[in-house]
Design a protein around this motif. Structure first.
Motif, short mmCIF file in Angstrom:
data_model
loop_
_atom_site.label_atom_id
_atom_site.label_comp_id
_atom_site.label_asym_id
_atom_site.label_seq_id
_atom_site.Cartn_x
_atom_site.Cartn_y
_atom_site.Cartn_z
N THR A 260 0.84 -1.19 0.00
CA THR A 260 0.00 0.00 0.00
C THR A 260 0.88 1.25 0.00
OG1 THR A 260 -0.13 0.26 2.40
CG2 THR A 260 -1.73 -1.24 1.36
N VAL A 261 0.27 2.38 -0.26
CA VAL A 261 1.03 3.64 -0.27
C VAL A 261 1.64 3.90 1.10
CG1 VAL A 261 0.89 6.13 -0.60
CG2 VAL A 261 -0.40 4.62 -2.10
N LEU A 262 0.85 3.69 2.16
CA LEU A 262 1.39 3.93 3.50
C LEU A 262 2.50 2.95 3.85
CD1 LEU A 262 -1.78 4.81 5.64
CD2 LEU A 262 -0.08 6.36 4.61
N GLU A 263 2.38 1.70 3.37
CA GLU A 263 3.45 0.72 3.60
C GLU A 263 4.72 1.11 2.86
OE1 GLU A 263 0.54 -3.21 4.30
OE2 GLU A 263 1.44 -2.81 2.32
N LEU A 264 4.56 1.65 1.64
CA LEU A 264 5.72 2.11 0.88
C LEU A 264 6.41 3.28 1.60
CD1 LEU A 264 7.33 1.75 -1.80
CD2 LEU A 264 5.86 3.52 -2.77
#
Length: 333
Positions: A260-264
């Motif tokens: 996900t974007v937040l994980e990236l």
């Protein structure tokens, strides 16, 4: 083993060529250098020219009659450009590719490994090779059209082919022999790196998607893992598509889980040791929750699975960023 790599001076093609060399496979490169870099071909057998140039391809096979397979990486890949110039993309990615297949058949090279794209799928999580196709850009449609042509041509000729489908390559050759040559990348990690160095927040477009944390999910795979998959497919080619059997196969490559974007962003912060400012915004028109592929078949047929993490991809991308202008002469052109 000796293989022809079209587009072998580009980001993906040059990394595949490096993996080949490291594994005792000799690459022969052909590239028109419209986007590829001459620096990536130093010390390698390389021909400058177009893949649709019949006399050039004939000369390559006359000088290297022991070429056993062709890895097709030559393509135009910029989605917005494909929307603005669809005829150009169909000419480059389809018409010239078909001409190349004719030249390969004429020279008795019947093994083709096509570097394709998972962008031809409908959005979804855990997409298998049997999932419906729904390419949304001229770029993605050229990949789908060429795959359809490959399936038809292999069904009615001596040609045999494997298409490897994947989404977003990140990282660089771990030995820094090559990396992304684009100075102003538009993909998520490239934008994040540029924002980080500029001290600007990274835009998070949409936080209410049906994903693990509400942000969009994409699939990232280290370019070196992709290169390993290509060499594995070359080694196993005759097992996957035997002369007397299925002449065309499709195999997904990827993380198998997506990011996900937040994980990236969190992975980026783990690598840099610094916070990455963000700017939360609403969904953009045309956006989707995202997608990532199921990679079970790659494990079964290639004995392949990704070995390098997203964090390693970020670290290698950052390392390449610091060395890029030194390695690429005239990088500001």
């Amino acid at each position: 083993m000796k293989v022809l790599i079209t587009g072998g001076a580009g980001f993906i093609g040059s990394t595949i060529a490096s993996a080949c060399l490291d594994q005792g496979i000799e690459p022969v490169i052909v590239d028109d250098f419209s986007t590829g870099r001459r620096e990536f071909t130093q010390g390698r057998v390389c021909y400058e020219g177009d893949i649709c140039d019949g006399p050039l391809i004939d000369r390559i096979f006359a000088e290297h009659p022991d070429i056993e397979a062709t890895v097709c990486c030559a393509a135009k890949i910029v989605v917005p450009e494909s929307v603005a110039e669809p005829l150009y993309y169909y000419t480059e990615n389809v018409a010239k590719g078909l001409a190349l297949l004719g030249h390969l058949l004429r020279n008795g090279c019947h093994r083709v490994l096509f570097s394709s794209s998972a962008a031809i799928y409908e959005s979804g999580l855990g997409i298998t090779e049997c999932a419906p196709l729904n390419p949304l850009s001229p770029y993605a449609r050229t990949k789908a059209v060429f795959e359809n042509a490959l399936e038809d041509i292999t069904g009615g000729s001596a040609l045999r082919a494997i298409s490897l489908r994947y989404f977003n390559p990140i990282g660089a050759d771990p030995k820094m022999r090559s990396g992304l040559q684009v100075m102003k990348p538009t993909h998520a990690l490239g934008v994040m790196i540029d924002k980080f160095h500029a001290g600007q927040p990274y835009p998070v477009t949409g936080t209410d998607w049906e994903t693990r944390d509400g942000t969009g999910i994409r699939d990232y795979v280290h370019v070196w893992d992709l290169a390993r998959a290509h060499t594995a497919a070359l080694r196993a080619f005759d097992t996957i598509v035997p002369v007397s059997g299925d002449t065309y196969r499709v195999i997904n490559l990827g993380s198998g889980t997506g990011t996900t974007v937040l994980e990236l962003i969190k992975a980026f912060e783990n690598v840099t040791g610094q916070p990455m400012p963000t700017q939360l915004t609403g969904r953009r028109p045309g956006d989707t929750a995202g997608a990532y592929p199921d990679i079970t078949l790659a494990d079964t047929l290639l004995d392949w699975r990704p070995e390098l993490s997203v964090e390693q991809g970020i670290a290698d991308s950052l390392a390449w960023y610091t060395q890029r202008e030194t390695i690429l002469r005239g990088a500001d052109e």
